[in-house]
Enzyme design. Sequence first.
Site, PDB file in Angstrom:
ATOM      1  N   HIS A  80     129.425  44.149  32.888  1.00  0.00           N
ATOM      2  CA  HIS A  80     129.494  43.954  31.432  1.00  0.00           C
ATOM      3  C   HIS A  80     129.691  42.474  31.104  1.00  0.00           C
ATOM      4  O   HIS A  80     130.240  41.711  31.902  1.00  0.00           O
ATOM      5  CB  HIS A  80     130.570  44.833  30.787  1.00  0.00           C
ATOM      6  N   ASP A  93     131.107  41.223  28.030  1.00  0.00           N
ATOM      7  CA  ASP A  93     132.197  40.826  27.132  1.00  0.00           C
ATOM      8  C   ASP A  93     133.500  40.635  27.904  1.00  0.00           C
ATOM      9  O   ASP A  93     133.677  41.145  29.012  1.00  0.00           O
ATOM     10  CB  ASP A  93     132.396  41.863  26.020  1.00  0.00           C
ATOM     11  N   GLU A  97     132.090  46.481  26.447  1.00  0.00           N
ATOM     12  CA  GLU A  97     132.711  47.436  27.368  1.00  0.00           C
ATOM     13  C   GLU A  97     134.204  47.534  27.105  1.00  0.00           C
ATOM     14  O   GLU A  97     134.789  48.616  27.117  1.00  0.00           O
ATOM     15  CB  GLU A  97     132.457  46.995  28.822  1.00  0.00           C
ATOM     16  N   GLU A  98     134.807  46.386  26.846  1.00  0.00           N
ATOM     17  CA  GLU A  98     136.273  46.332  26.782  1.00  0.00           C
ATOM     18  C   GLU A  98     136.856  47.110  25.609  1.00  0.00           C
ATOM     19  O   GLU A  98     138.011  47.510  25.648  1.00  0.00           O
ATOM     20  CB  GLU A  98     136.740  44.864  26.723  1.00  0.00           C
ATOM     21  N   ASP A 125     132.732  46.074  38.671  1.00  0.00           N
ATOM     22  CA  ASP A 125     133.711  45.900  37.593  1.00  0.00           C
ATOM     23  C   ASP A 125     135.077  46.450  37.971  1.00  0.00           C
ATOM     24  O   ASP A 125     135.717  47.146  37.196  1.00  0.00           O
ATOM     25  CB  ASP A 125     133.203  46.568  36.302  1.00  0.00           C
ATOM     26  N   ASP A 140     136.574  39.048  34.779  1.00  0.00           N
ATOM     27  CA  ASP A 140     136.280  40.413  34.330  1.00  0.00           C
ATOM     28  C   ASP A 140     135.373  40.302  33.123  1.00  0.00           C
ATOM     29  O   ASP A 140     135.841  40.133  32.019  1.00  0.00           O
ATOM     30  CB  ASP A 140     137.600  41.117  33.999  1.00  0.00           C
ATOM     31  N   HIS A 191     142.977  40.778  32.213  1.00  0.00           N
ATOM     32  CA  HIS A 191     143.529  41.042  30.868  1.00  0.00           C
ATOM     33  C   HIS A 191     144.878  40.332  30.690  1.00  0.00           C
ATOM     34  O   HIS A 191     145.696  40.755  29.878  1.00  0.00           O
ATOM     35  CB  HIS A 191     143.658  42.554  30.584  1.00  0.00           C
TER      36      HIS A 191
HETATM   37 ZN   LIG Z   1     135.728  44.842  33.211  1.00  0.00          ZN
END
Ligand SMILES: [Zn+2]
Length: 366
Positions: free
Chosen positions: A74, A76, A137-138, A161, A104, A342
Amino acid sequence: MHNVNGDRLIATFLDLVKIPSPSWKEHALIGYITGILKGLGIAYELFPCGESFNLLARMEGTLPGKPGIALSCHMDTVAPCENVKPLATKSRITSDGATVLGSDDKAAVAAFIEAMRVLRESGIEHGPLEFLFSCAEELGLYGIKGFDLSNMKSRFAFVFDSGGRVGRVILEAPYHTTIEVLIKGKAAHAGMEPENGISAIRVLSDILASIPHGRIDAKTTANIGLITGGKATNIVAEEAWAKIEVRSLDRKRVAAVEAKIIAMVKNKAKKAGARAQISRRLEYAGFSLKRTSAVVRRATNALMSIGAKPVYESSGGGSDTNIINRAGIKAVNLSVGMMQVHTTREYILIKDLVDSARLALALVTE
Ligand SMILES: [Zn+2]
């Protein structure tokens, strides 16, 4: 054999993380990736999705009759991801601490680009390939959910991922449902006639304190994530609302926990003389793969071929892998070395970044 160009890969990764790409705002990143695809003469299609696009690149096979595979990631990144200032040492790459790094999932984007470049310049034989770059995706897998997977021809997909050192293979991921509860009580003046009111907040509190919560069993969790209600302290609250999630690797356990929560909501609301509006939604279905399945065996072989030790695990979180599996393409989620994702402490070891590109190359040339 697989000659990944480490310096070029790192340079690409540093370029990628400096391009802001919050969910639904991947346009600049798409421009960068498609610029490279054009330069390599690789065909691609952009599929509108929400305010953004999913990007699918295709390379024809050089081996007639060989079945195709897909690699997926992904585009984003989670906030804060504007103005990323990556710092690279000999062994690792971090942000400056003010933002996430964005490995990520840009480690995967960089790995795929490097694999495509090596394929183009080396002339290594391969079957038909699809590279899927999803958006948003997030936020809840919105990009892949908004993509018609029948556009893809591959029977197998390798999603890059997952966090941790390269070698982790995610064999299963949970079913995930959400339940929204709206309690409707009765408003009354809190000072003059509280006995005429029914406090929706009080009813909801009682419900939330009673339902299953946290870790329920080894495969199952529940969480009250959002709550609102009431208008002022001098009004007995007429409405209160909460949103709850339930996850389990076992579909039946999700259903059982959901049923228990819903029964408790109805029961307690009724007893208190309040009304309850309940809605539930399957966010995504889980998946479970055997180590001996063809897709996992291919991942295992590719990992062994680059000298990485396969480690098989289950995940408590969903990813595009859940949706791709649901669509009938066998998909497995593999680690790209992203760490502490994150958070603003996110980092990636250069060895893992290089290994991710070597893994992509090993998968497509196996
Ligand atoms: Zn991810």
